[in-house]
Design an enzyme around this catalytic site. Sequence first.
Site, mmCIF file in Angstrom:
data_model
loop_
_atom_site.group_PDB
_atom_site.id
_atom_site.type_symbol
_atom_site.label_atom_id
_atom_site.label_comp_id
_atom_site.label_asym_id
_atom_site.label_seq_id
_atom_site.Cartn_x
_atom_site.Cartn_y
_atom_site.Cartn_z
ATOM 1 N N GLY A 73 42.552 45.250 51.250
ATOM 2 C CA GLY A 73 41.942 45.616 52.516
ATOM 3 C C GLY A 73 42.333 47.014 52.967
ATOM 4 C CB SER A 74 45.518 48.909 52.836
ATOM 5 O OG SER A 74 46.279 48.076 53.683
ATOM 6 C CG ASN A 154 47.310 42.262 62.125
ATOM 7 O OD1 ASN A 154 46.698 42.987 62.904
ATOM 8 N ND2 ASN A 154 48.541 42.533 61.734
ATOM 9 C CD GLN A 182 44.837 38.421 59.371
ATOM 10 O OE1 GLN A 182 44.762 37.195 59.387
ATOM 11 N NE2 GLN A 182 45.806 39.053 58.728
ATOM 12 C CB SER A 202 42.361 41.561 51.950
ATOM 13 O OG SER A 202 43.422 41.469 51.021
ATOM 14 N N GLY A 203 41.299 39.678 49.410
ATOM 15 C CA GLY A 203 41.280 38.387 48.767
ATOM 16 C C GLY A 203 42.461 37.495 49.090
ATOM 17 C CG HIS A 204 46.593 38.917 50.136
ATOM 18 N ND1 HIS A 204 47.657 38.591 50.952
ATOM 19 C CD2 HIS A 204 46.182 40.143 50.518
ATOM 20 C CE1 HIS A 204 47.884 39.592 51.791
ATOM 21 N NE2 HIS A 204 47.008 40.532 51.552
ATOM 22 C CB CYS A 327 63.592 43.548 62.947
ATOM 23 S SG CYS A 327 63.251 41.784 63.053
#
Length: 396
Positions: A73-74, A154, A182, A202-204, A327
Site C-alpha cells: 500500500g505504501s 487505520n 484498511q 494492500s494484500g496483507h 513507542c
Amino acid sequence: MEKRFIYADNAATTQVSEEVLSAMLPYFRTAYGNASSIYKLGRDAQRDVEAAREKVAAALGAKPSEIFFTSCGSESDNWAIKGTAEAMAKRGKKHIITSVFEHHAVLHTCEYLEKHGYEVTYVPVNDKGLIDPEDIRKAIREDTALVTIMFANNEIGTIQPIAEIAAICRENKVLFHTDAVQAVGHVDIDVNAMGIDMLSLSGHKIHAQKGIGALYIRRGINLPNLIHGGGQERGKRAGTENVPAIVGLGVAIEAATRNIAEKNAAIVPRRNRLIDGILKIPRTRLNGDRDKRLPGNLNISIEGIEGESLLLMLDMNGICASSGSACTSGSLDPSHVLLSIGLKHEIAHGSLRLSIEDDVTDEDVDYILEVLPGIVERLRSMSPVWEKIMKGEDYQ
C-alpha cells in the site's frame, strides 16, 4: 482462568488464509515461470496474473486495465501522489490537499514533496475523526493538483465521506486519490459509483501475503513510472512480477469482498459489546465516531496508563492488540491521529486499539472483558499519573 490466544490486531496484519496459501503454493515449485517469458510456463504465469487482475478489478468495480500490481500500500500511495505531482507540475499545479491524520505513507510523501517545491494543505478532522467535505472545497485552488484522503483511518477506524469528497474534486477538475488499505474487504467500494480516480490497497490486510498491493488508476490518467526498468505492468512498473503473491491477492480480495454484509453482521455486535464493556472502566473514552467506523475497529483511551505496558500485559494473557502510543516504533511521541482529534498527550499514550474479524468469538470477547479491567487496575496502581488524577490534579 484458562489462557487463550486471541488475535485482535488485524489492522496491523492478517494471517494468510488457507485458501490463499493453497492457491500460491504451485507458483513456488511447479508453475514458477517468469510471466514475461514467451514459452508455455511463462505464458501460463502471465495468464494467471491477468486472472488475478480481473479479480481485483471486479472487487472495486474497475476495469482490469486500470489495476497495477505493486509491492504494498505504501508504494501505491507513493506512486499515486508523487506521480500526480510530477505530471501536474508541468501544468503549473503544485498544490496538494490531504488531511492531518493520514497514514505516514501519505504524510511523509507529502512532506517529501514540500521539500521539493510543492505546497500541501492539511485539512483538520473533528473530534470524531471525520473530515468536513466543505473543508476540502475551501482548500481547493487553481493550482491544486491532487486531493488524497484515506477511506478509513487505520487507528480509530473512522470512515470518511469519500463519495462527497470525490464529487467536490470532480466538480473542480481535481484528481482524487484514496488510501483504502484498511477499507477494502470491510466496506463496499465501487470506484466508478464513488468517483474515485486512484485507490491504494494492500494484500496483507485481507489475508494475502505481505509484500503485495495494487493501485487503481482510472483510465485516462497517465502517471509517470515510479520504478524504471522492464516493460512489466504494461510498461508502467518495472520488475519481474511476483506471481505467487499476485495470484494470492486475487484469491484474497475475491474472498474478502464476498458477503461483506453477512460478515459484518457477525462482527459489529461483538465490536459493540467490547466497546460497551471496556467503557465501563472509569475514565475511558471511545476514539472516533461510534457508527461511521470500520466494523471490527475499536480504539479506546484509558487514562492513567501507558500503552506499551498495557500491550505487554495483554500479550502475557494471550491477547494481541495495538496502542495509540508510537513507542513501539522507536518514538516517544503519541499517535498523531489521536492528537489530531484533540486528545492530550497523556491520554493518547494510553490508548488501546482492537481490530477483530469474524474469527473472534463471543467467548473471546468475554475473555478480553474479563482480563482487561484487572490489567488496567494493576497498571494504575503503579502510575503516578493516575495518582494525580485521583487527587483531582490536572495533567501538567
